[in-house]
Write an enzyme that holds these catalytic residues in place. Structure first.
Site, PDB file in Angstrom:
ATOM      1  N   ARG A  37      31.195 -12.736  45.290  1.00 35.86           N
ATOM      2  CA  ARG A  37      32.473 -13.708  45.889  1.00 35.86           C
ATOM      3  C   ARG A  37      33.612 -12.992  46.650  1.00 35.86           C
ATOM      4  O   ARG A  37      34.365 -13.664  47.027  1.00 35.86           O
ATOM      5  CB  ARG A  37      32.992 -14.679  44.636  1.00 35.86           C
ATOM      6  N   GLN A 104      29.117 -12.102  32.825  1.00 37.05           N
ATOM      7  CA  GLN A 104      28.782 -12.844  33.966  1.00 37.05           C
ATOM      8  C   GLN A 104      27.723 -12.184  34.829  1.00 37.05           C
ATOM      9  O   GLN A 104      27.260 -12.715  35.866  1.00 37.05           O
ATOM     10  CB  GLN A 104      29.609 -13.274  34.519  1.00 37.05           C
ATOM     11  N   ASP A 107      22.982  -7.738  36.276  1.00 32.30           N
ATOM     12  CA  ASP A 107      22.435  -6.305  36.667  1.00 32.30           C
ATOM     13  C   ASP A 107      21.788  -5.655  35.391  1.00 32.30           C
ATOM     14  O   ASP A 107      21.246  -4.662  35.586  1.00 32.30           O
ATOM     15  CB  ASP A 107      23.622  -5.469  37.423  1.00 32.30           C
ATOM     16  N   HIS A 124      24.625 -15.871  32.907  1.00 29.56           N
ATOM     17  CA  HIS A 124      23.996 -16.099  34.331  1.00 29.56           C
ATOM     18  C   HIS A 124      22.564 -15.599  34.425  1.00 29.56           C
ATOM     19  O   HIS A 124      21.925 -15.376  35.275  1.00 29.56           O
ATOM     20  CB  HIS A 124      24.796 -15.655  35.529  1.00 29.56           C
ATOM     21  N   CYS A 135       6.489 -23.204  34.024  1.00 28.67           N
ATOM     22  CA  CYS A 135       5.847 -23.196  32.676  1.00 28.67           C
ATOM     23  C   CYS A 135       6.838 -22.402  31.696  1.00 28.67           C
ATOM     24  O   CYS A 135       6.665 -22.519  30.532  1.00 28.67           O
ATOM     25  CB  CYS A 135       4.561 -22.825  32.401  1.00 28.67           C
ATOM     26  N   CYS A 160       0.140 -20.214  34.950  1.00 31.53           N
ATOM     27  CA  CYS A 160       0.082 -21.578  35.496  1.00 31.53           C
ATOM     28  C   CYS A 160       0.029 -21.534  36.937  1.00 31.53           C
ATOM     29  O   CYS A 160      -0.124 -22.755  37.488  1.00 31.53           O
ATOM     30  CB  CYS A 160       1.080 -22.375  34.742  1.00 31.53           C
ATOM     31  N   ASN A 223      42.017  -6.733  34.987  1.00 24.61           N
ATOM     32  CA  ASN A 223      41.415  -7.205  36.206  1.00 24.61           C
ATOM     33  C   ASN A 223      42.063  -6.726  37.569  1.00 24.61           C
ATOM     34  O   ASN A 223      43.466  -6.616  37.517  1.00 24.61           O
ATOM     35  CB  ASN A 223      41.159  -8.634  36.232  1.00 24.61           C
TER      36      ASN A 223
HETATM   37 ZN   LIG Z   1       4.016 -20.651  34.796  1.00 25.13          ZN
END
Ligand SMILES: [Zn+2]
Length: 251
Positions: A37, A104, A107, A124, A135, A160, A223
């Site tokens: 982002r 979040q 990796d 996430h 399935c 499946c 941050n």
């Molecule tokens: Zn499957």
């Protein structure tokens, strides 16, 4: 000499017993994982990349899926190495202080740095697993990527015949309620919440921050940019995560 905020934070970590870390893209950029982002983000540069991250396009268009598999073959997440920030959080666990780590990021770098998988709550999902949309089968991503490398452009579920993708939450996909519940639970159990490298804009996980604070935890925000919860925090460090984290955990 006056105590600087970073010294104060170091002292709080030293005194804490149940730290919950909440990490976002900012902790992995030093490992070469692009921030989707941010201004240099993949989505900002390539609108098609955003299309590949949207479940509606993914299920509707085989071309989008083929491109997604080619992209996964070259994802930096499979070659990236944990950086000093990841290592610092692993060190926190070695000292018995890490109650849980909410991330979040998809990796897998926290686990690669040595944090126990059961401590990591990946809200996430993870690129290291493939999953079947029909399935619910899950298996190692590298095995499915080997099939792509061998020529299958859009590999099908071996159980499946259904449609496969990475075990991550795409746009338009529901979060896993049990995973979110667990994140909120640990946020209320911690005595210190350390948010590192997240802009804290994405809900519901951002809600863990005021929840922890209300439950009595100290709140530290590390941050590069300001966040909406800075006023709520006991300390805000707008500095390099790779440099600050090892210092504040005393590594
Ligand atoms: Zn499957």
């Amino acid at each position: 000499m006056a105590t600087t905020p970073i010294d104060k934070v170091r002292g709080w970590i030293a005194g804490a017993e149940r730290v919950v870390a909440l990490t976002g893209a900012g902790i992995s950029t030093d490992s070469g994982i692009p921030d989707f982002r941010g201004p240099q983000g993949v989505w900002t540069k390539n609108p098609l990349a955003e299309k590949m991250s949207d479940i509606r396009y993914y299920v509707a268009d085989r071309e989008v899926r083929k491109l997604s598999w080619q992209n996964r073959l070259h994802s930096p997440a499979f070659t990236a190495r944990p950086n000093t920030g990841h290592m610092a959080l692993a060190e926190l666990e070695k000292r018995g202080k890490l109650h849980a780590l909410i991330t979040q990021n998809i990796d897998g770098l926290h686990q690669r740095a040595g944090v126990s998988p059961e401590k990591v709550i990946e809200v996430h999902g993870t690129v290291h697993k493939a999953m079947c949309l029909d399935c619910g089968w899950r298996g190692p991503m590298l095995e499915t990527l080997a099939r792509v490398r061998a020529g299958e452009e859009d590999p099908e579920c071996t159980e499946c015949g259904g449609m496969l993708k990475s075990d991550t939450i795409s746009f338009g996909q529901q979060l896993v309620p049990e995973v979110i519940d667990r994140a909120m639970q640990v946020a209320q159990e911690c005595d210190l919440l350390l948010a590192a490298g997240s802009t804290l804009q994405v809900y519901p996980v951002a809600g863990a921050v005021p929840l922890a604070k209300r439950a009595g935890a100290k709140l530290i925000i590390l941050n590069a940019q300001a966040t909406q919860f800075d006023d709520l925090a006991d300390a805000v460090l707008n500095t390099s995560i790779g440099e600050a984290l090892p210092f504040i955990v005393g590594a």
